[in-house]
Design a protein around this motif. Sequence first.
Motif, PDB file in Angstrom:
ATOM      1  N   LEU A  37       6.852  -2.202  15.847  1.00 26.33           N
ATOM      2  CA  LEU A  37       5.750  -0.664  15.601  1.00 26.33           C
ATOM      3  C   LEU A  37       4.778  -1.653  15.584  1.00 26.33           C
ATOM      4  N   ALA A  38       4.457  -2.476  14.382  1.00 27.38           N
ATOM      5  CA  ALA A  38       3.120  -2.581  13.842  1.00 27.38           C
ATOM      6  C   ALA A  38       2.733  -3.776  15.259  1.00 27.38           C
ATOM      7  N   LYS A  39       3.871  -4.962  15.862  1.00 29.33           N
ATOM      8  CA  LYS A  39       3.950  -5.840  16.482  1.00 29.33           C
ATOM      9  C   LYS A  39       2.892  -4.907  17.579  1.00 29.33           C
ATOM     10  N   GLN A  40       3.881  -4.353  18.267  1.00 26.57           N
ATOM     11  CA  GLN A  40       3.537  -3.686  19.277  1.00 26.57           C
ATOM     12  C   GLN A  40       2.253  -2.207  19.661  1.00 26.57           C
ATOM     13  N   SER A  41       1.948  -1.625  18.703  1.00 26.38           N
ATOM     14  CA  SER A  41       0.466  -1.133  18.491  1.00 26.38           C
ATOM     15  C   SER A  41       0.078  -1.397  17.826  1.00 26.38           C
ATOM     16  N   GLY A  42      -0.376  -2.983  17.304  1.00 29.48           N
ATOM     17  CA  GLY A  42      -1.218  -3.968  17.222  1.00 29.48           C
ATOM     18  C   GLY A  42      -2.485  -3.648  15.006  1.00 29.48           C
ATOM     19  N   LEU A  43      -1.526  -2.763  15.246  1.00 28.54           N
ATOM     20  CA  LEU A  43      -1.744  -2.627  13.222  1.00 28.54           C
ATOM     21  C   LEU A  43      -1.528  -3.629  12.814  1.00 28.54           C
ATOM     22  N   ARG A  44      -1.730  -3.126  11.515  1.00 25.48           N
ATOM     23  CA  ARG A  44      -1.464  -4.439  10.790  1.00 25.48           C
ATOM     24  C   ARG A  44      -0.604  -3.817   9.801  1.00 25.48           C
ATOM     25  N   MET A  45       0.872  -4.761   8.524  1.00 25.97           N
ATOM     26  CA  MET A  45       1.637  -3.520   8.353  1.00 25.97           C
ATOM     27  C   MET A  45       1.095  -2.808   7.726  1.00 25.97           C
ATOM     28  N   SER A  46       0.090  -2.595   6.932  1.00 23.24           N
ATOM     29  CA  SER A  46      -0.364  -2.034   5.809  1.00 23.24           C
ATOM     30  C   SER A  46      -1.341  -0.431   6.363  1.00 23.24           C
ATOM     31  N   THR A  47      -1.707  -0.780   7.314  1.00 21.47           N
ATOM     32  CA  THR A  47      -2.473   0.614   7.999  1.00 21.47           C
ATOM     33  C   THR A  47      -1.209   0.988   9.005  1.00 21.47           C
ATOM     34  N   LEU A  48      -0.210   0.060   9.629  1.00 17.22           N
ATOM     35  CA  LEU A  48       1.072   0.906   9.752  1.00 17.22           C
ATOM     36  C   LEU A  48       1.573   1.781   8.735  1.00 17.22           C
ATOM     37  N   LEU A  49       1.712   1.597   7.465  1.00 13.06           N
ATOM     38  CA  LEU A  49       2.163   1.648   6.716  1.00 13.06           C
ATOM     39  C   LEU A  49       1.671   2.733   5.857  1.00 13.06           C
TER      40      LEU A  49
END
Length: 93
Positions: A37-49
């Motif tokens: 999800l982080a890779k596909q959305s282009g979000l850093r893991m901290s932002t994704l969480l």
Amino acid sequence: MTDLPALDQLDPQLAALLAQLWRAAQSGDAPWSLARLAKQSGLRMSTLLRSLNLLLEAELAQARIGENSRGRAWLSEHGLACCQVWFGSNASG
């Protein structure tokens, strides 16, 4: 569902994550990993969480997350209904 904000009124990070959760739901695959999800959305893991926590609080998503921040997330029934409005084939916004 008429009280939903327009997609362009959502925080861009939330919209990016919702779009990928919708994509995952439409694929019919098992819930996607947080890393995917982080890779596909282009979000850093901290932002994704952080974004995922907001979606969990709003009951738009569900997740299983381990202590090491590994896990999977998917749309709740409410999230599926909202994303159908935002991203469905007849969506305009």
